[in-house]
Design an enzyme around this catalytic site. Structure first.
Site, PDB file in Angstrom:
ATOM      1  N   GLY A  19       4.434 -19.470   1.373  1.00  0.00           N
ATOM      2  CA  GLY A  19       5.620 -18.622   1.279  1.00  0.00           C
ATOM      3  C   GLY A  19       5.319 -17.144   1.146  1.00  0.00           C
ATOM      4  O   GLY A  19       6.194 -16.357   0.779  1.00  0.00           O
ATOM      5  N   HIS A  61      -6.372  -2.927  -1.118  1.00  0.00           N
ATOM      6  CA  HIS A  61      -5.682  -3.828  -0.197  1.00  0.00           C
ATOM      7  C   HIS A  61      -6.487  -5.115  -0.022  1.00  0.00           C
ATOM      8  O   HIS A  61      -7.465  -5.150   0.717  1.00  0.00           O
ATOM      9  CB  HIS A  61      -5.450  -3.178   1.167  1.00  0.00           C
ATOM     10  CG  HIS A  61      -4.744  -4.091   2.125  1.00  0.00           C
ATOM     11  ND1 HIS A  61      -3.364  -4.245   2.135  1.00  0.00           N
ATOM     12  CD2 HIS A  61      -5.222  -4.938   3.064  1.00  0.00           C
ATOM     13  CE1 HIS A  61      -3.040  -5.132   3.060  1.00  0.00           C
ATOM     14  NE2 HIS A  61      -4.145  -5.573   3.636  1.00  0.00           N
ATOM     15  N   CYS A  90       0.845  -1.202   0.000  1.00  0.00           N
ATOM     16  CA  CYS A  90       0.000   0.000   0.000  1.00  0.00           C
ATOM     17  C   CYS A  90       0.879   1.251   0.000  1.00  0.00           C
ATOM     18  O   CYS A  90       0.576   2.231  -0.695  1.00  0.00           O
ATOM     19  CB  CYS A  90      -0.943   0.003   1.201  1.00  0.00           C
ATOM     20  SG  CYS A  90      -2.410  -1.043   1.007  1.00  0.00           S
ATOM     21  N   HIS A 133       3.844 -12.551  -8.803  1.00  0.00           N
ATOM     22  CA  HIS A 133       5.204 -12.463  -9.322  1.00  0.00           C
ATOM     23  C   HIS A 133       5.172 -12.842 -10.800  1.00  0.00           C
ATOM     24  O   HIS A 133       4.471 -13.803 -11.181  1.00  0.00           O
ATOM     25  CB  HIS A 133       6.120 -13.483  -8.638  1.00  0.00           C
ATOM     26  CG  HIS A 133       6.302 -13.298  -7.167  1.00  0.00           C
ATOM     27  ND1 HIS A 133       7.451 -12.771  -6.623  1.00  0.00           N
ATOM     28  CD2 HIS A 133       5.502 -13.604  -6.113  1.00  0.00           C
ATOM     29  CE1 HIS A 133       7.348 -12.763  -5.294  1.00  0.00           C
ATOM     30  NE2 HIS A 133       6.171 -13.263  -4.959  1.00  0.00           N
ATOM     31  N   HIS A 170      -0.322 -10.213  -4.435  1.00  0.00           N
ATOM     32  CA  HIS A 170       0.614  -9.843  -5.495  1.00  0.00           C
ATOM     33  C   HIS A 170       0.932 -11.058  -6.343  1.00  0.00           C
ATOM     34  O   HIS A 170       0.974 -12.180  -5.855  1.00  0.00           O
ATOM     35  CB  HIS A 170       1.900  -9.232  -4.926  1.00  0.00           C
ATOM     36  CG  HIS A 170       2.582 -10.073  -3.885  1.00  0.00           C
ATOM     37  ND1 HIS A 170       2.145 -10.140  -2.588  1.00  0.00           N
ATOM     38  CD2 HIS A 170       3.665 -10.879  -3.956  1.00  0.00           C
ATOM     39  CE1 HIS A 170       2.937 -10.954  -1.900  1.00  0.00           C
ATOM     40  NE2 HIS A 170       3.862 -11.423  -2.709  1.00  0.00           N
TER      41      HIS A 170
HETATM   42  P1  AMP Z   1       6.122 -13.024  -1.273  1.00  0.00           P
HETATM   43  O1  AMP Z   1       7.246 -13.738  -0.574  1.00  0.00           O
HETATM   44  O2  AMP Z   1       5.429 -13.846  -2.318  1.00  0.00           O
HETATM   45  O3  AMP Z   1       5.158 -12.391  -0.293  1.00  0.00           O
HETATM   46  O4  AMP Z   1       6.794 -11.872  -2.113  1.00  0.00           O
HETATM   47  C1  AMP Z   1       7.167 -10.645  -1.607  1.00  0.00           C
HETATM   48  C2  AMP Z   1       8.136 -10.058  -2.592  1.00  0.00           C
HETATM   49  O5  AMP Z   1       8.238  -8.669  -2.350  1.00  0.00           O
HETATM   50  C3  AMP Z   1       9.547 -10.622  -2.502  1.00  0.00           C
HETATM   51  O6  AMP Z   1       9.904 -11.210  -3.747  1.00  0.00           O
HETATM   52  C4  AMP Z   1      10.404  -9.420  -2.165  1.00  0.00           C
HETATM   53  O7  AMP Z   1      11.660  -9.443  -2.791  1.00  0.00           O
HETATM   54  C5  AMP Z   1       9.543  -8.277  -2.666  1.00  0.00           C
HETATM   55  N1  AMP Z   1       9.778  -7.004  -2.022  1.00  0.00           N
HETATM   56  C6  AMP Z   1       9.915  -6.753  -0.679  1.00  0.00           C
HETATM   57  N2  AMP Z   1      10.098  -5.443  -0.468  1.00  0.00           N
HETATM   58  C7  AMP Z   1      10.088  -4.837  -1.693  1.00  0.00           C
HETATM   59  C8  AMP Z   1      10.239  -3.492  -2.150  1.00  0.00           C
HETATM   60  N3  AMP Z   1      10.431  -2.466  -1.282  1.00  0.00           N
HETATM   61  N4  AMP Z   1      10.188  -3.246  -3.480  1.00  0.00           N
HETATM   62  C9  AMP Z   1      10.004  -4.265  -4.352  1.00  0.00           C
HETATM   63  N5  AMP Z   1       9.827  -5.548  -3.985  1.00  0.00           N
HETATM   64  C10 AMP Z   1       9.879  -5.837  -2.686  1.00  0.00           C
HETATM   65 ZN    ZN Z   2      -1.849  -3.231   1.212  1.00  0.00          ZN
END
Ligand code: AMP
Ligand code: ZN
Length: 114
Positions: free
Chosen positions: A93, A47, A8, A102, A100
């Site tokens: 994980g 959110h 957010c 990936h 989100h």
């Molecule tokens: P997950 O483990 O699926 O919840 O993915 C979270 C992802 O967010 C991870 O791949 C992190 O590398 C990424 N992440 C964490 N902080 C940031 C940030 N400030 N900017 C971009 N990606 C981030």
């Molecule tokens: Zn959020």
């Protein structure tokens, strides 16, 4: 916007990110710790804590996100394929509690995941 939610804050511009795309529904940006030559995240602006929390209304946003992922993947040169990943919940994980997706590409990705 949820208090103390990293994504957010990124959407609101309070934390910097490398933006790829945004519209009324979603925000796409590069992952800070890339696991492939191309690794970006697409998040709904609303959110939603996880994929497990989707409902009939918010499910439509996921469809729009997938259409955008296909377009961005083409634009970023992932003609040879890519992987869309959603980590859901602790055992899945998930480390950031804002839905989100990936998108990973630019190399051959192993299957199954660990
Ligand atoms: P997950 O483990 O699926 O919840 O993915 C979270 C992802 O967010 C991870 O791949 C992190 O590398 C990424 N992440 C964490 N902080 C940031 C940030 N400030 N900017 C971009 N990606 C981030
Ligand atoms: Zn959020």
């Amino acid at each position: 916007m949820a208090q103390d939610c990293l994504f957010c804050k990124i959407i609101a511009g309070e934390i910097p990110s490398k933006k790829i795309y945004e519209d009324d529904l979603m925000y796409a940006f590069y992952d800070i710790d890339p696991q492939a030559p191309v690794h970006f995240l697409v998040v709904p602006k609303e959110h939603i804590p996880s994929a497990d929390q989707l409902d009939e209304r918010t499910a439509g946003t996921v469809g729009r996100i997938f259409l955008t992922i296909a377009r961005l993947a083409r634009e970023l040169g992932l003609e040879n394929g890519y992987r869309i990943v959603n980590n859901c919940g602790e055992d899945g994980g998930q480390t950031v509690g804002h839905l989100h997706f990936h998108v990973l590409g630019g190399r051959l990705l192993a299957w199954p995941p660990g």
